[in-house]
Design a protein around this motif. Sequence first.
Motif, PDB file in Angstrom:
ATOM      1  N   LEU A 289      22.921  -2.975  16.209  1.00 32.60           N
ATOM      2  CA  LEU A 289      23.707  -2.910  17.443  1.00 32.60           C
ATOM      3  C   LEU A 289      24.909  -1.987  17.273  1.00 32.60           C
ATOM      4  CD1 LEU A 289      24.195  -3.862  20.327  1.00 32.60           C
ATOM      5  CD2 LEU A 289      25.426  -5.846  19.396  1.00 32.60           C
ATOM      6  N   ALA A 290      25.563  -2.048  16.131  1.00 28.77           N
ATOM      7  CA  ALA A 290      26.719  -1.181  15.882  1.00 28.77           C
ATOM      8  C   ALA A 290      26.315   0.283  15.928  1.00 28.77           C
ATOM      9  CB  ALA A 290      27.342  -1.521  14.524  1.00 28.77           C
ATOM     10  N   ALA A 291      25.159   0.596  15.366  1.00 28.04           N
ATOM     11  CA  ALA A 291      24.696   1.984  15.392  1.00 28.04           C
ATOM     12  C   ALA A 291      24.408   2.433  16.813  1.00 28.04           C
ATOM     13  CB  ALA A 291      23.450   2.122  14.519  1.00 28.04           C
ATOM     14  N   GLU A 292      23.840   1.564  17.609  1.00 29.41           N
ATOM     15  CA  GLU A 292      23.523   1.895  19.005  1.00 29.41           C
ATOM     16  C   GLU A 292      24.795   2.145  19.820  1.00 29.41           C
ATOM     17  OE1 GLU A 292      21.265  -1.297  20.539  1.00 29.41           O
ATOM     18  OE2 GLU A 292      19.502  -0.931  19.268  1.00 29.41           O
ATOM     19  N   GLN A 293      25.845   1.379  19.539  1.00 30.34           N
ATOM     20  CA  GLN A 293      27.073   1.434  20.344  1.00 30.34           C
ATOM     21  C   GLN A 293      28.186   2.267  19.708  1.00 30.34           C
ATOM     22  OE1 GLN A 293      26.990   0.262  23.373  1.00 30.34           O
ATOM     23  NE2 GLN A 293      24.923  -0.534  23.033  1.00 30.34           N
ATOM     24  N   ASP A 294      27.873   2.991  18.644  1.00 31.54           N
ATOM     25  CA  ASP A 294      28.850   3.850  17.973  1.00 31.54           C
ATOM     26  C   ASP A 294      30.062   3.046  17.509  1.00 31.54           C
ATOM     27  OD1 ASP A 294      29.892   6.190  16.931  1.00 31.54           O
ATOM     28  OD2 ASP A 294      30.903   6.760  18.787  1.00 31.54           O
ATOM     29  N   ILE A 295      29.779   1.927  16.854  1.00 31.20           N
ATOM     30  CA  ILE A 295      30.822   1.090  16.270  1.00 31.20           C
ATOM     31  C   ILE A 295      30.688   1.185  14.747  1.00 31.20           C
ATOM     32  CG2 ILE A 295      31.636  -1.285  15.955  1.00 31.20           C
ATOM     33  CD1 ILE A 295      30.739  -1.827  18.836  1.00 31.20           C
ATOM     34  N   HIS A 296      31.796   1.420  14.080  1.00 31.46           N
ATOM     35  CA  HIS A 296      31.776   1.610  12.630  1.00 31.46           C
ATOM     36  C   HIS A 296      31.992   0.281  11.914  1.00 31.46           C
ATOM     37  CE1 HIS A 296      31.877   5.972  13.173  1.00 31.46           C
ATOM     38  NE2 HIS A 296      32.738   5.738  14.146  1.00 31.46           N
ATOM     39  N   LEU A 297      31.171   0.019  10.913  1.00 32.92           N
ATOM     40  CA  LEU A 297      31.278  -1.206  10.120  1.00 32.92           C
ATOM     41  C   LEU A 297      31.967  -0.873   8.799  1.00 32.92           C
ATOM     42  CD1 LEU A 297      27.730  -2.754  10.729  1.00 32.92           C
ATOM     43  CD2 LEU A 297      29.843  -2.997  12.081  1.00 32.92           C
ATOM     44  N   LEU A 298      33.068  -1.558   8.538  1.00 29.74           N
ATOM     45  CA  LEU A 298      33.874  -1.275   7.350  1.00 29.74           C
ATOM     46  C   LEU A 298      33.858  -2.509   6.447  1.00 29.74           C
ATOM     47  CD1 LEU A 298      35.738   0.737   5.931  1.00 29.74           C
ATOM     48  CD2 LEU A 298      37.627  -0.128   7.332  1.00 29.74           C
ATOM     49  N   GLY A 310      42.391   4.702  -2.073  1.00 29.50           N
ATOM     50  CA  GLY A 310      43.330   5.507  -1.305  1.00 29.50           C
ATOM     51  C   GLY A 310      42.714   6.624  -0.501  1.00 29.50           C
ATOM     52  N   VAL A 311      41.393   6.620  -0.321  1.00 34.65           N
ATOM     53  CA  VAL A 311      40.754   7.629   0.519  1.00 34.65           C
ATOM     54  C   VAL A 311      41.099   7.339   1.976  1.00 34.65           C
ATOM     55  CG1 VAL A 311      38.535   8.597   1.266  1.00 34.65           C
ATOM     56  CG2 VAL A 311      38.884   7.940  -1.133  1.00 34.65           C
ATOM     57  N   PRO A 312      41.557   8.318   2.763  1.00 29.93           N
ATOM     58  CA  PRO A 312      41.927   8.066   4.160  1.00 29.93           C
ATOM     59  C   PRO A 312      40.789   7.411   4.943  1.00 29.93           C
ATOM     60  CG  PRO A 312      42.673  10.229   3.489  1.00 29.93           C
ATOM     61  CD  PRO A 312      41.821   9.706   2.366  1.00 29.93           C
ATOM     62  N   LEU A 313      41.167   6.600   5.902  1.00 28.63           N
ATOM     63  CA  LEU A 313      40.211   5.804   6.662  1.00 28.63           C
ATOM     64  C   LEU A 313      39.082   6.640   7.259  1.00 28.63           C
ATOM     65  CD1 LEU A 313      39.297   3.183   8.088  1.00 28.63           C
ATOM     66  CD2 LEU A 313      40.878   3.781   9.948  1.00 28.63           C
ATOM     67  N   LEU A 314      39.438   7.695   7.991  1.00 33.77           N
ATOM     68  CA  LEU A 314      38.407   8.466   8.683  1.00 33.77           C
ATOM     69  C   LEU A 314      37.499   9.201   7.695  1.00 33.77           C
ATOM     70  CD1 LEU A 314      40.344   9.854  11.777  1.00 33.77           C
ATOM     71  CD2 LEU A 314      39.047   7.729  11.507  1.00 33.77           C
ATOM     72  N   THR A 315      38.050   9.547   6.527  1.00 32.86           N
ATOM     73  CA  THR A 315      37.208  10.148   5.495  1.00 32.86           C
ATOM     74  C   THR A 315      36.249   9.114   4.933  1.00 32.86           C
ATOM     75  OG1 THR A 315      38.944  11.707   4.895  1.00 32.86           O
ATOM     76  CG2 THR A 315      37.203  11.367   3.287  1.00 32.86           C
ATOM     77  N   ALA A 316      36.742   7.903   4.682  1.00 34.77           N
ATOM     78  CA  ALA A 316      35.891   6.832   4.172  1.00 34.77           C
ATOM     79  C   ALA A 316      34.775   6.497   5.154  1.00 34.77           C
ATOM     80  CB  ALA A 316      36.724   5.592   3.889  1.00 34.77           C
ATOM     81  N   LEU A 317      35.047   6.655   6.439  1.00 30.67           N
ATOM     82  CA  LEU A 317      34.040   6.379   7.469  1.00 30.67           C
ATOM     83  C   LEU A 317      33.097   7.563   7.698  1.00 30.67           C
ATOM     84  CD1 LEU A 317      36.212   4.532  10.135  1.00 30.67           C
ATOM     85  CD2 LEU A 317      34.507   3.510   8.607  1.00 30.67           C
ATOM     86  N   GLY A 318      33.388   8.685   7.049  1.00 34.19           N
ATOM     87  CA  GLY A 318      32.552   9.869   7.234  1.00 34.19           C
ATOM     88  C   GLY A 318      32.861  10.632   8.498  1.00 34.19           C
ATOM     89  N   LEU A 319      34.055  10.415   9.051  1.00 33.74           N
ATOM     90  CA  LEU A 319      34.430  11.090  10.296  1.00 33.74           C
ATOM     91  C   LEU A 319      35.249  12.344  10.054  1.00 33.74           C
ATOM     92  CD1 LEU A 319      35.373   7.982  12.462  1.00 33.74           C
ATOM     93  CD2 LEU A 319      33.211   9.216  12.377  1.00 33.74           C
ATOM     94  N   GLU A 320      35.733  12.554   8.834  1.00 33.06           N
ATOM     95  CA  GLU A 320      36.490  13.738   8.471  1.00 33.06           C
ATOM     96  C   GLU A 320      36.128  14.156   7.072  1.00 33.06           C
ATOM     97  OE1 GLU A 320      40.637  13.056   8.909  1.00 33.06           O
ATOM     98  OE2 GLU A 320      40.613  13.201  11.112  1.00 33.06           O
ATOM     99  N   ALA A 321      36.301  15.463   6.773  1.00 35.78           N
ATOM    100  CA  ALA A 321      36.036  15.965   5.413  1.00 35.78           C
ATOM    101  C   ALA A 321      37.047  15.368   4.455  1.00 35.78           C
ATOM    102  CB  ALA A 321      36.110  17.486   5.389  1.00 35.78           C
ATOM    103  N   PRO A 322      36.638  15.103   3.199  1.00 39.40           N
ATOM    104  CA  PRO A 322      37.560  14.543   2.217  1.00 39.40           C
ATOM    105  C   PRO A 322      38.665  15.521   1.870  1.00 39.40           C
ATOM    106  CG  PRO A 322      35.527  15.227   1.152  1.00 39.40           C
ATOM    107  CD  PRO A 322      35.322  15.357   2.623  1.00 39.40           C
ATOM    108  N   PRO A 323      39.840  15.027   1.505  1.00 38.16           N
ATOM    109  CA  PRO A 323      40.939  15.908   1.093  1.00 38.16           C
ATOM    110  C   PRO A 323      40.673  16.505  -0.277  1.00 38.16           C
ATOM    111  CG  PRO A 323      41.530  13.626   0.710  1.00 38.16           C
ATOM    112  CD  PRO A 323      40.187  13.622   1.415  1.00 38.16           C
TER     113      PRO A 323
END
Length: 328
Positions: A289-298, A310-323
Amino acid sequence: MHINWKTKVVLPSYSDAELNAALQRRVQAATDDDLLSSFLHYAEGWVALSAYEDFDRLLTVLKDEEADSSKLRGDDDSPLRFEYLQAHHQLQRELTAQVAEAQRVRGEVGSGWHALRTATTGELNRRYQLGADPAESGLDAIGPLLRALDPMWLRLEESLKRHADLMHELALKDADYQAFAATPESITLEQFNGMTPMEFEQAVANLTHRDGYIVDQRHGGARDLGADVIATTPDGRRIVFQCKHRRPGGRPLGSPVIQTLNGTARPVHNANIVIAVTNASFTTPAHELAAEQDIHLLFGERLRTWSTWGVPLLTALGLEAPPAAAAA
């Protein structure tokens, strides 16, 4: 026949007199052509055998490196475990391909050497008297193969160096992550397990603030409508967290949690990014269901990547390139 009787070569002497006599007759009947053809045959065989041994040495080294590469593992206690494994697998793929190529070339050289070994004296005399055509001996085919030897050694060296350089780069990044894990800003999964639900929400809010986001809401309540923590990124994106704390060993969270969050995060809280975070895990229907509704599971390793390393949240979620390196 002309024989240099000053030679240091001694004819073999067999216990059987008839064998000795047969050998003497054969030597006495040999012509200059026979002797020179035999020497040329030996010389060509030596060239072919040397080439075979050169490729055999390369193949031995390649197989040893391939075997060693199959033993390489990622560090289970590192956020770069996947990158380590990926680098090891790439090296192994390159070495496997190089082993196959070396085996093929060695086989072709070996075929030429075998053809030389099986040639008779009559065949040698005929070939050499006609002009010693190299193509007929198979050595012409070995020449181009032998010229490929140095580039093959070079490819091996390049593969090993590329892997070593990548290991060095990952080790430096890993050192930064390990250094961050020793700071008070790092939170382990074990620490999450010892928290209360309210402390868990506060920890998520603190981690979000650590990443440089503006925290608009630090905890939920009876009327939070599915939003426990709300934050805004520097570029204006609104993040809504639903925090679900469980005691260690508790049951995975099911799809009703996702349904509730999906019903309010965007329509009510105007979320751009919706996250369900837990110290436990999620059921398969919740994942679907999360995949269908674009909800991220952390949770699990992804939560650990964010909170412990200490990896930034959006990087950990795969939404941004790692620093370039972990935060310090």
